[in-house]
Design a protein around this motif. Structure first.
Motif, PDB file in Angstrom:
ATOM      1  N   ALA A   1       0.836  -1.205   0.000  1.00 53.74           N
ATOM      2  CA  ALA A   1       0.000   0.000   0.000  1.00 53.74           C
ATOM      3  C   ALA A   1       0.864   1.245   0.000  1.00 53.74           C
ATOM      4  O   ALA A   1       1.790   1.387   0.782  1.00 53.74           O
ATOM      5  CB  ALA A   1      -0.921  -0.010   1.208  1.00 53.74           C
ATOM      6  N   GLY A   2       0.573   2.142  -0.940  1.00 52.94           N
ATOM      7  CA  GLY A   2       1.310   3.387  -1.032  1.00 52.94           C
ATOM      8  C   GLY A   2       2.638   3.275  -1.756  1.00 52.94           C
ATOM      9  O   GLY A   2       3.338   4.266  -1.926  1.00 52.94           O
ATOM     10  N   LYS A   3       3.003   2.098  -2.185  1.00 56.97           N
ATOM     11  CA  LYS A   3       4.282   1.895  -2.883  1.00 56.97           C
ATOM     12  C   LYS A   3       4.051   1.876  -4.388  1.00 56.97           C
ATOM     13  O   LYS A   3       2.989   1.497  -4.865  1.00 56.97           O
ATOM     14  CB  LYS A   3       4.907   0.557  -2.464  1.00 56.97           C
ATOM     15  CG  LYS A   3       5.091   0.362  -0.998  1.00 56.97           C
ATOM     16  CD  LYS A   3       6.396   0.927  -0.557  1.00 56.97           C
ATOM     17  CE  LYS A   3       6.568   0.606   0.921  1.00 56.97           C
ATOM     18  NZ  LYS A   3       7.787   1.014   1.463  1.00 56.97           N
ATOM     19  N   SER A   4       5.055   2.276  -5.126  1.00 57.71           N
ATOM     20  CA  SER A   4       4.952   2.206  -6.587  1.00 57.71           C
ATOM     21  C   SER A   4       5.633   0.916  -7.047  1.00 57.71           C
ATOM     22  O   SER A   4       6.375   0.288  -6.306  1.00 57.71           O
ATOM     23  CB  SER A   4       5.617   3.420  -7.226  1.00 57.71           C
ATOM     24  OG  SER A   4       6.999   3.415  -6.931  1.00 57.71           O
ATOM     25  N   GLY A   5       5.368   0.548  -8.267  1.00 57.69           N
ATOM     26  CA  GLY A   5       5.983  -0.648  -8.823  1.00 57.69           C
ATOM     27  C   GLY A   5       5.045  -1.322  -9.803  1.00 57.69           C
ATOM     28  O   GLY A   5       3.998  -0.785 -10.152  1.00 57.69           O
TER      29      GLY A   5
END
Length: 82
Positions: free
Chosen positions: A2-6
């Motif tokens: 959650a809240g991470k990019s990728g």
């Protein structure tokens, strides 16, 4: 994540396509691949090497998961045939 990019890859069988409705808010790129007999043979060879007890546990988990999935909605005889 959650809240991470990728990014990641999600491989679905045709009966799992309806799962995509549950992730409509995500940017999903659809790709189609042709069957590769060499890959299929390598997968079958790998499956033959699996300990029978581990294979049975995996199959039991598969049945339990898909039997409870609302998105799959597959009759039990068809599920067992997969």
């Amino acid at each position: 994540r959650a809240g991470k990019s990728g990014e990641g890859m999600l491989l679905l069988t045709p009966h799992e396509d309806s799962f995509l409705r549950t992730i409509r808010d995500l940017p999903v790129k659809h790709l189609q691949f042709e069957r590769d007999d060499n890959v299929a043979m390598a997968a079958a060879e790998g499956a033959r090497r699996v300990d029978p007890k581990t294979g049975a546990q995996c199959y039991q988990a598969f049945l339990g998961y898909y039997n409870g999935c609302n998105f799959a909605r597959m009759p039990k005889p068809q599920l067992v045939q997969m």
